[in-house]
Design an enzyme around this catalytic site. Sequence first.
Site, PDB file in Angstrom:
ATOM      1  N   ASP A 273      23.654 -38.005  18.467  1.00  0.00           N
ATOM      2  CA  ASP A 273      24.411 -38.457  17.348  1.00  0.00           C
ATOM      3  C   ASP A 273      24.344 -40.006  17.469  1.00  0.00           C
ATOM      4  O   ASP A 273      24.036 -40.426  18.691  1.00  0.00           O
ATOM      5  CB  ASP A 273      25.636 -37.972  17.265  1.00  0.00           C
ATOM      6  CG  ASP A 273      25.943 -37.873  15.543  1.00  0.00           C
ATOM      7  OD1 ASP A 273      25.242 -38.519  15.097  1.00  0.00           O
ATOM      8  OD2 ASP A 273      26.983 -37.041  15.134  1.00  0.00           O
ATOM      9  N   GLU A 622      36.270 -38.083   0.968  1.00  0.00           N
ATOM     10  CA  GLU A 622      36.000 -37.280   2.016  1.00  0.00           C
ATOM     11  C   GLU A 622      34.543 -37.205   2.333  1.00  0.00           C
ATOM     12  O   GLU A 622      33.688 -37.289   1.461  1.00  0.00           O
ATOM     13  CB  GLU A 622      36.322 -35.715   1.788  1.00  0.00           C
ATOM     14  CG  GLU A 622      35.567 -35.343   0.393  1.00  0.00           C
ATOM     15  CD  GLU A 622      35.821 -33.771   0.301  1.00  0.00           C
ATOM     16  OE1 GLU A 622      36.537 -33.209   1.198  1.00  0.00           O
ATOM     17  OE2 GLU A 622      35.380 -33.233  -0.856  1.00  0.00           O
TER      18      GLU A 622
END
Length: 879
Positions: A273, A622
């Site tokens: 990542d 979100e």
Amino acid sequence: MNTAFGLRATAATFLLWVSTPAQAQTDRPSQSDAWNRADAKARAIVENLTLDEKVGQLLNTAPAIPRFDIPAYNWWTESLHGAIGAVPTTNFPEPIGLAATFDAPLIKAVASAISTEVRALHTLGRQTGHLGRIGSGLDTWSPNINIFRDPRWGRGQETYGEDPFLTAHMGVAFIRGIQGDNPDLPDVVATPKHYAVHSGPEPARHTDNIFATKRDLEDSYLPAFRAAIIEGKAGSIMCAYNRVDGEPACASPMLITEYLRGAWGFRGYVVSDCDAVVDIYDHHKFAPDAATGVAVALRRGVDNECNNATLGGEGGLGDRYKEALAKGYIAMEDIDTALVRLFSARLRTGDLPGLSDREPKATSVDAIGTAQHQALALEAAEKSLTLLKNDGILPLKHDARIAIMGPLADATRVLRGNYSSAKSAPPISVADGLKQAMPGATIMRVPFSPSITDGDLIPGTVLRTPDGKPGIKAEYYNGVAKDRFEGKPVLTRIEESITSRGVEFRQVSTDHKTIWTGYLIAPETGRFRVALTGVKGEISLNGRPVVTASDYSRWAEPLKLVDVSMTKGERYAIRLQGESGIPAAPAIFWKRVTDHLDRDMADGAKDADVIVAVVGLTSDLEGEEMPVSVEGFEGGDRTTLDLPADQRAFLEKAKALGKPLVVIAMNGSAIDLSWAKENAAAILEAWYPGQSGGRAIGNVLSGKTDPGGRLPLTFYKSVTDLPPFSDYGMDGRTYRYFRGKPVYPFGYGLSYTRFVYTPPVIEPIDGVVENGIKVRTQITNSGARKGDDVAQLYIAPPLFEGAPRLALRGFQRISLEAGESRSIEFTLSPRDLSFVTMAGERALIPGDYRLSIGSGQPGMGIPAETAAYHVSRPIPMPK
């Protein structure tokens, strides 16, 4: 040698890539050994590279190697629910909505369409000379198969929900759609993420140290990844930011060596990542310095490092690897092993020539956004919609008088969700979709008051060029040095919107700026909230600035909306500047709002037969590690399950108007729907349904389409019903371990018709349950119209320490005409029948089991039939 992509066949490349004479005399090689041949050719490439050339290839931005005619390559490609690239692509529903379809074949078809568009973006990169940019590679960092263990996690919308079995099957379907029929020669390499034990909180993900129990690791956090590798045969995997049992996930011998490459036999490449390798030494402090940190990652299995510094063009990132080599922390063999895996993947996708059975073959750019893909986006949106309540108000009458209101009634940005391209087909709002679906109805749109969900892209229809023609003037200037650009534009175009299309043209360099000039024409008189993102400049009226931006936006920065009172027909002058490499896309956002909500609601509802209230969240609230801190939201996560306060007050006012209330909810996570369950006439959960979401909702409300979606999540009433967010223990979470009463359970959903099941018949394979079982039932549409149901098979195991209440072990989505019956069959393997002990051992556990098949979980008031079977002896399952 095939030169379809413009690779010159020099002597060096010829020696490295073409077949040997002995090979040339044989028949076309079988696909079974394609990977081995690719590895061999990759090894020949790597052996001829210098150290500087090698370390550059370890980053996500792999530079070109001119002497071998190897073009630049960027491994950073995103396509979670639609390809993200330089041109408008097809935007499908957010993955949580795709999960709600419970339709694995549909997910495979969606992924296949996305794969086609990814390949077409790669073609565009070759045609324009802009390879090496994000979104131009033949791999993709999708799907996200983390378990959505807690509804507070902002990125849960990217997943397939809370159940490992559902997630595994949806993930495998997506991977097969992306990679194609032969995973050894994939069309595009799929990269399931984030491996592993990763699901928030977002602000702490770079430092979190997660200790999962052995049961939860084997039972919840690893099954989908195992299926992705063993069944889906994904060619890549992305390791996560967090630590697991004290070790960074990107440096975990347990995760990478023991499970991934050991038990699961993975031979592809591991990508980190973005900045997860940096976290090893910078945040986790697992390594004392950068050289040691990259050495730990490389030696423990990371082949490709995504580093966010590449976004700004920072150089010298390979020096950390050279220092590690010089100090003896790594050997050249460690570097070469990683590079062979990476070059092998590029050979097997056809990015590099050399495999006779994977000749480079360009996918036309015209394959993006086709009519077939648009239709598929609509189908996926329709199938994702989940009807939670209906007192008989739906479907609406064709000539109904409808008052549509709420903050998201005419919203479009909300449809796209997160990790999606701003450049997609024009999105269709709920208000517009209802008008399209119900031309005979009278539809009154009521604007909402200012809200935290405000902000939609302005449509191109309100833009004019400096000389008054439709569109906006865009001038492209090539960069000559950092923050310096040529004095004259290399390209001037009329664009349809505030967008930079420089990467579509060869004459525009990778580093460039764009200047837009023209006018915005006010479409109506009233109050608008306006914001600029990804640009510098201003919008002015009669020479007076009304909206300005002095700095470029940060990643996921909340919109800075300002009030502008507009008069219909007024011309607002636009002069904006954007630059390549800015994280936020250039855009003008706005929202028409009212100062008189109560009055407007009363006027709109006065003559209405029904009120359609559209509420929910957005991916600007979100999402991934966002600088958001407002009531109910923090850092990308949620702190409550409530709707925003103004929406709760609005729904109560709408109910008080005395007309039947239909609530449409758009959100990426579970919200508290207890008030709506008690007060609304109907509730439709719409998720973030993609570009065609409004049209899909209109089709369902009008009855043109039957709602057949089912909840991939448990909808709780409050976070007080759950353990702390940072607790990764599964007890008390999800339908498998939650002992309370949900507002709506996992698997729940209604139809406009009714279904009945016959009792299931269980047939042990070869007469022995331990070999697996076949389960048969018949489903009948007993209603008066065609409809969809999802046949769900659950198993309740005998009591043992750590046992779940029950577990999904099969699902099939079925469409039946009125009165039609169909027999269906499930085949459950021994692994499907297994459960996990507290010691983390997966096995067939002796005892009596209860099996149910029906439209949802047993005991939830949904049609279901049950049967029993018995397991006589324990049989352990492999990892």
